[in-house]
Structures are given as C-alpha cells and as structure tokens.
Design an enzyme around this catalytic site. Structure first.
Site, PDB file in Angstrom:
ATOM      1  CD  GLU A  71     -50.714  48.334  41.681  1.00  0.00           C
ATOM      2  OE1 GLU A  71     -50.912  47.643  40.667  1.00  0.00           O
ATOM      3  OE2 GLU A  71     -49.577  48.522  42.179  1.00  0.00           O
ATOM      4  CG  ASP A  98     -50.967  52.624  32.528  1.00  0.00           C
ATOM      5  OD1 ASP A  98     -49.805  53.089  32.530  1.00  0.00           O
ATOM      6  OD2 ASP A  98     -51.264  51.565  31.967  1.00  0.00           O
ATOM      7  CG  ASP A 120     -43.434  43.255  36.011  1.00  0.00           C
ATOM      8  OD1 ASP A 120     -42.516  42.840  35.270  1.00  0.00           O
ATOM      9  OD2 ASP A 120     -44.466  42.608  36.243  1.00  0.00           O
ATOM     10  CG  ASP A 156     -35.045  41.483  44.111  1.00  0.00           C
ATOM     11  OD1 ASP A 156     -35.894  42.134  43.458  1.00  0.00           O
ATOM     12  OD2 ASP A 156     -35.038  40.244  44.176  1.00  0.00           O
ATOM     13  CB  THR A 195     -41.421  47.767  49.819  1.00  0.00           C
ATOM     14  OG1 THR A 195     -40.574  46.755  49.269  1.00  0.00           O
ATOM     15  CG2 THR A 195     -40.901  49.137  49.396  1.00  0.00           C
ATOM     16  CE1 TYR A 197     -43.051  41.094  45.376  1.00  0.00           C
ATOM     17  CE2 TYR A 197     -43.892  43.315  45.039  1.00  0.00           C
ATOM     18  CZ  TYR A 197     -43.968  41.958  44.802  1.00  0.00           C
ATOM     19  OH  TYR A 197     -44.959  41.463  43.998  1.00  0.00           O
ATOM     20  CD  GLU A 198     -35.938  47.731  51.233  1.00  0.00           C
ATOM     21  OE1 GLU A 198     -34.856  48.143  51.676  1.00  0.00           O
ATOM     22  OE2 GLU A 198     -36.884  48.490  50.898  1.00  0.00           O
TER      23      GLU A 198
END
Length: 218
Positions: A71, A98, A120, A156, A195, A197-198
């Site tokens: 990250e 990175d 992203d 998504d 996750t 986000y999921e």
C-alpha cells in the site's frame, strides 16, 4: 485503496511514526527480495491492500501461507496495523511502497498469487497506465509470479473490469475464472473472502466482478 479515500486519510497524525514502530512493516523490502517465503511456504501478495481487512482474514484462514500487503499511503496502512495489533498474525508483512517497484521488492517467480481488490479505476483515459490490471502492470506481475501462479482481481466497477479483461487477453494471459456476478455463483462464493469495499458495495446491490487469470508457460 481508492484515491479519494486515501486523500481523506492522508493527514492522520503520527502515521509515519506508527509505521516505523510496527513489527509488521518492512522498512527495507528490497533486502527481503527472494527470501519472503520461508520453509517452503507459498507467497501471496495483495497490491493496493487498503485497510487490510482481506489480508487479515486470509492470513487467519491460511496460516501456512505468507501474505505481503503493498500500500502506497502510510495513513492507510495505519488501519491495517491496528487490525494486526489487535489480532496478531505471524504470517503477514506490510510494505509502504508503489506497485511500480514490484521488481525491487520481489524476485522472479517468487510469488504464487497476486490479489487486486477494488483497485482505483482511474477513469480518465490519460490515466489508463495507472490502472493496476493494465498491461504495463501485467508485465511486472508476470515476472514475479511462479510458473503456475495466478492473478485474482475483484471490482464492482464494470468499466474497469471490461478494461482488465481486454488487457489480459491482449497480453496473452489465460482465463481460469470469470464472472460478472460473483455473489450470484454459489460455487465461487464458498471460498470467497470479502474485502471492506466488497461488503459495502454488496449491501448496495452492486454486482461484484471477478477473474482469476494465469500466464501460459510456453
């Protein structure tokens, strides 16, 4: 980790100090190159790991696998460190760095699996080269994956997923799994670890897309 959320978290006071003091954060990842996996354990890498929920859950389910999370935002890694401090693991390490530097961190053929979770989307055309499932990054993944390694991608964002599928095909990768509705497939859901986000997007009713691809060894 999506850029907009990273921007909101970027000013967490003392983030750098927390990273420096954490046993989970590898300060000189290049020194570990070729030596991440000890005792014959597989090495799995999550790129753009965000707050670390996926990695934390996976490492508990598979203690025999070494997990490394990458990250680039230190303020975001603080969240992952908090999870690991509250519920420790001995098979997790974190890198603040990175994805462009993957070849500096990992040796050729060292990784058995790479995860890209809700990366992203970089929606503007001029930013396409920054998209983690794009062919420029696929070249890096190809070099650090073992001959039978796999790349898993979940999102998504249908436009990003379509882009990823096209890029993989153009780069010569083969498809093992491809679905535009992961949670509608009972078989795939059996081993699915969600996750943050999921969970969030699923509650909103957003279909989750996923592929597992591999590079054919000639």
């Amino acid at each position: 980790m999506k850029l907009e959320e990273a921007m909101r978290l970027r000013n967490i006071p003392g983030a750098e100090e927390i990273l420096d003091a954490s046993e989970y954060v590898v300060k000189d990842p290049a020194a570990f190159r070729g030596m991440w996996s000890k005792e014959g354990r597989q090495l799995h890498i999550e790129i753009g790991m965000g707050k670390g929920g996926f990695l934390h859950r996976m490492s508990a389910l598979h203690p025999d696998i070494m997990y490394v999370g990458l990250e680039q935002y230190s303020s975001v890694l603080v969240k992952a460190i908090a999870k690991l401090t509250a519920d420790p693991r001995d098979n997790v390490k974190l890198i603040c760095g990175d994805a462009k530097a993957l070849l500096e961190y990992f040796a050729p053929g060292e990784a058995d699996r790479i995860y890209l979770n809700f990366s992203d989307p970089w929606p503007k055309a001029r930013h396409a080269k920054r998209r983690l499932p794009g062919r420029a990054f696929l070249k890096l993944y190809d070099q650090i994956l073992s001959p039978d390694g796999r790349l898993e991608f979940k999102t998504d964002n249908r436009e990003l997923f379509d882009f990823a599928v096209e890029e993989a095909a153009a780069a010569g990768w083969r498809t093992e799994v491809l679905t535009y509705d992961l949670h509608g497939d009972e078989t795939l859901c059996q081993d699915n670890v969600m996750t943050e986000y999921e969970e969030k997007f699923s509650r909103k009713g957003n279909p989750i897309c996923k592929y597992i691809i591999y590079r054919k060894v000639e």
